[in-house]
Design a protein around this motif. Sequence first.
Motif, PDB file in Angstrom:
ATOM      1  N   ILE A 433     -31.229 -10.392   7.843  1.00 60.49           N
ATOM      2  CA  ILE A 433     -31.786  -9.646   8.978  1.00 60.49           C
ATOM      3  C   ILE A 433     -30.746  -9.541  10.082  1.00 60.49           C
ATOM      4  O   ILE A 433     -30.568  -8.478  10.701  1.00 60.49           O
ATOM      5  CB  ILE A 433     -33.068 -10.337   9.512  1.00 60.49           C
ATOM      6  CG1 ILE A 433     -34.211 -10.238   8.504  1.00 60.49           C
ATOM      7  CG2 ILE A 433     -33.483  -9.729  10.846  1.00 60.49           C
ATOM      8  CD1 ILE A 433     -34.759  -8.840   8.311  1.00 60.49           C
ATOM      9  N   GLN A 434     -30.036 -10.642  10.322  1.00 56.70           N
ATOM     10  CA  GLN A 434     -28.998 -10.637  11.342  1.00 56.70           C
ATOM     11  C   GLN A 434     -27.863  -9.679  10.973  1.00 56.70           C
ATOM     12  O   GLN A 434     -27.329  -8.961  11.821  1.00 56.70           O
ATOM     13  CB  GLN A 434     -28.442 -12.053  11.530  1.00 56.70           C
ATOM     14  CG  GLN A 434     -27.428 -12.175  12.662  1.00 56.70           C
ATOM     15  CD  GLN A 434     -27.996 -11.738  14.006  1.00 56.70           C
ATOM     16  OE1 GLN A 434     -29.027 -12.224  14.433  1.00 56.70           O
ATOM     17  NE2 GLN A 434     -27.331 -10.798  14.658  1.00 56.70           N
ATOM     18  N   LYS A 435     -27.524  -9.628   9.687  1.00 56.96           N
ATOM     19  CA  LYS A 435     -26.487  -8.699   9.232  1.00 56.96           C
ATOM     20  C   LYS A 435     -26.924  -7.252   9.454  1.00 56.96           C
ATOM     21  O   LYS A 435     -26.121  -6.409   9.854  1.00 56.96           O
ATOM     22  CB  LYS A 435     -26.186  -8.930   7.745  1.00 56.96           C
ATOM     23  CG  LYS A 435     -25.404 -10.200   7.449  1.00 56.96           C
ATOM     24  CD  LYS A 435     -25.071 -10.283   5.966  1.00 56.96           C
ATOM     25  CE  LYS A 435     -24.262 -11.537   5.669  1.00 56.96           C
ATOM     26  NZ  LYS A 435     -23.913 -11.627   4.218  1.00 56.96           N
ATOM     27  N   LEU A 436     -28.192  -6.990   9.181  1.00 56.53           N
ATOM     28  CA  LEU A 436     -28.721  -5.642   9.421  1.00 56.53           C
ATOM     29  C   LEU A 436     -28.675  -5.299  10.903  1.00 56.53           C
ATOM     30  O   LEU A 436     -28.323  -4.181  11.287  1.00 56.53           O
ATOM     31  CB  LEU A 436     -30.156  -5.535   8.900  1.00 56.53           C
ATOM     32  CG  LEU A 436     -30.345  -5.511   7.382  1.00 56.53           C
ATOM     33  CD1 LEU A 436     -31.831  -5.519   7.041  1.00 56.53           C
ATOM     34  CD2 LEU A 436     -29.679  -4.287   6.774  1.00 56.53           C
ATOM     35  N   ASN A 437     -29.035  -6.265  11.742  1.00 61.66           N
ATOM     36  CA  ASN A 437     -28.973  -6.061  13.194  1.00 61.66           C
ATOM     37  C   ASN A 437     -27.573  -5.656  13.620  1.00 61.66           C
ATOM     38  O   ASN A 437     -27.371  -4.693  14.370  1.00 61.66           O
ATOM     39  CB  ASN A 437     -29.388  -7.335  13.936  1.00 61.66           C
ATOM     40  CG  ASN A 437     -30.865  -7.636  13.790  1.00 61.66           C
ATOM     41  OD1 ASN A 437     -31.655  -6.763  13.452  1.00 61.66           O
ATOM     42  ND2 ASN A 437     -31.257  -8.873  14.032  1.00 61.66           N
ATOM     43  N   ASP A 438     -26.574  -6.403  13.118  1.00 59.30           N
ATOM     44  CA  ASP A 438     -25.180  -6.129  13.481  1.00 59.30           C
ATOM     45  C   ASP A 438     -24.752  -4.749  12.995  1.00 59.30           C
ATOM     46  O   ASP A 438     -24.061  -4.014  13.714  1.00 59.30           O
ATOM     47  CB  ASP A 438     -24.259  -7.198  12.866  1.00 59.30           C
ATOM     48  CG  ASP A 438     -24.511  -8.583  13.453  1.00 59.30           C
ATOM     49  OD1 ASP A 438     -25.087  -8.659  14.556  1.00 59.30           O
ATOM     50  OD2 ASP A 438     -24.142  -9.582  12.801  1.00 59.30           O
ATOM     51  N   GLN A 439     -25.182  -4.396  11.774  1.00 57.59           N
ATOM     52  CA  GLN A 439     -24.801  -3.101  11.220  1.00 57.59           C
ATOM     53  C   GLN A 439     -25.379  -1.950  12.037  1.00 57.59           C
ATOM     54  O   GLN A 439     -24.665  -1.009  12.391  1.00 57.59           O
ATOM     55  CB  GLN A 439     -25.284  -2.983   9.770  1.00 57.59           C
ATOM     56  CG  GLN A 439     -24.900  -1.649   9.122  1.00 57.59           C
ATOM     57  CD  GLN A 439     -25.706  -1.356   7.865  1.00 57.59           C
ATOM     58  OE1 GLN A 439     -26.912  -1.511   7.859  1.00 57.59           O
ATOM     59  NE2 GLN A 439     -25.028  -0.934   6.811  1.00 57.59           N
ATOM     60  N   PHE A 440     -26.664  -2.030  12.350  1.00 59.94           N
ATOM     61  CA  PHE A 440     -27.314  -0.931  13.058  1.00 59.94           C
ATOM     62  C   PHE A 440     -26.877  -0.848  14.516  1.00 59.94           C
ATOM     63  O   PHE A 440     -26.840   0.239  15.093  1.00 59.94           O
ATOM     64  CB  PHE A 440     -28.829  -1.064  12.935  1.00 59.94           C
ATOM     65  CG  PHE A 440     -29.331  -0.857  11.532  1.00 59.94           C
ATOM     66  CD1 PHE A 440     -28.919   0.236  10.799  1.00 59.94           C
ATOM     67  CD2 PHE A 440     -30.189  -1.775  10.945  1.00 59.94           C
ATOM     68  CE1 PHE A 440     -29.365   0.432   9.506  1.00 59.94           C
ATOM     69  CE2 PHE A 440     -30.640  -1.590   9.652  1.00 59.94           C
ATOM     70  CZ  PHE A 440     -30.220  -0.472   8.930  1.00 59.94           C
ATOM     71  N   ILE A 441     -26.526  -1.966  15.123  1.00 61.17           N
ATOM     72  CA  ILE A 441     -25.980  -1.952  16.480  1.00 61.17           C
ATOM     73  C   ILE A 441     -24.630  -1.235  16.485  1.00 61.17           C
ATOM     74  O   ILE A 441     -24.335  -0.429  17.372  1.00 61.17           O
ATOM     75  CB  ILE A 441     -25.840  -3.390  17.039  1.00 61.17           C
ATOM     76  CG1 ILE A 441     -27.231  -3.970  17.328  1.00 61.17           C
ATOM     77  CG2 ILE A 441     -24.989  -3.397  18.298  1.00 61.17           C
ATOM     78  CD1 ILE A 441     -27.211  -5.439  17.688  1.00 61.17           C
TER      79      ILE A 441
END
Length: 450
Positions: A433-441
């Motif tokens: 989830i954190q990786k997805l957050n970083d990607q979408f940011i």
Amino acid sequence: MKPKERYKKLKEHLTQENPVLVEVINEYEELDKIAKKLGFLDENKTFTEEISWWPLISVLGTFSSGKSSFINEYLGKKIQTTGNQAVDNKFTVICYSKNSEVITLPGVALDADPRFPFYNISKEIEKIDNTETSINRYLQLKTVNTENIKGKILIDSPGFDADVQRDETLKITRHIIDISDLVLIFFDARHPEPGAMRDTLNHLVEVAKNHKDADKILYILNQIDTCAKEDNLEDIIGAWQRALSQKGIVSGKFYAIYNESAAKIENEEQKERLKKKKDEDLIEILEKIDKVLIDRAYRIVKNIKTKSNEILENLPLLKERLSSFRTILLITDILTIALFSVIVLYIKNLGASSYVVYGLIGFLILAFLFLHFKAKSFIAKFMAKKIENSFLKSSFIFQTKWYKPYLLAPSKATNKKIKNYLHNLIDRSKTFIQKLNDQFITLQHQKEEL
């Protein structure tokens, strides 16, 4: 498709379209192994089949409503034929491909691709038209090399004001709306009066009426430039909204757009006003399309946590039922052994020879084994019928199969190693989830810079 083959194909597609999710396949593979070991999942199944890995965006509407033009403009390529007459009587599924040329494939290609949530739609089509080529009759696949479609699936529907196959088309449409993440319903603004759009309302809007997830349905009034010459945009939109409300459509967002390159608006003030409205609405529509990709990615990762928790929550219930099963079968076995022991002692007391006694014992052992497995099957089926939770029921049936040692059955549900592994999967899903957050940011920052 076998699970291993599905894992492989998903990784191949995700490497091209959404690399962040590639590692998630390994987590699903581990989750599948645990679920199969406990009987919560069939050996030939995988949890990756229960969720669509690519968000599905459906574009519905009548002929000449501009839906195909909208798709072409969104993709940046002309892959759909446009016009005022029927040009295709099939649902066209559009997805990404590395090939520079647009490739059209028959509907059967959809069944073999793990990106598509069309397994159930194949069944729906079989109900309508039970022939070997039925899926090719209603569906086709087009692949296109454009960045906008990466990680998404678009469906362009046939027009709904054609008499041919109308009923069949509507049945499939209902199912497509159910499995879609976002539904765009296009109307032709040139026909705002109720009489002219009665057919559309009766045969298209009714499908979306009172849908359980109405917020995912967007109503788009297209080609507003052709009928707003008197600067009466609000009146036109109001006429459509009233007509929709009369049919029971009380939710869902309403938008007004047009193709700016094809528009011929002489009044500059009116042109500016329409353009402002179109730009605002189009930005919001495109943002919603982009958002489904983000939402779907989060849903895929969160599903690991959901399924892991579902297994953990069912383990105490499984233990309870397996313990009851063990107790009932153990008592049955003890009573059977006691009865057979009495028979042996009785025959022996009658003065039977050793050969007769040993022969009787051998026969009773075979009889015991036969009765044991018969009783085991009967008790398991009887208890399984009373389990309403299908997830729990499948595991109980698996754990009570004839070859499973029933005395050790409850220990499977209390295995600390399995529980720890499930908790680790849940923790690792949080990392993704954190990786997805970083990607979408990062993607958001790139868009803002552009």
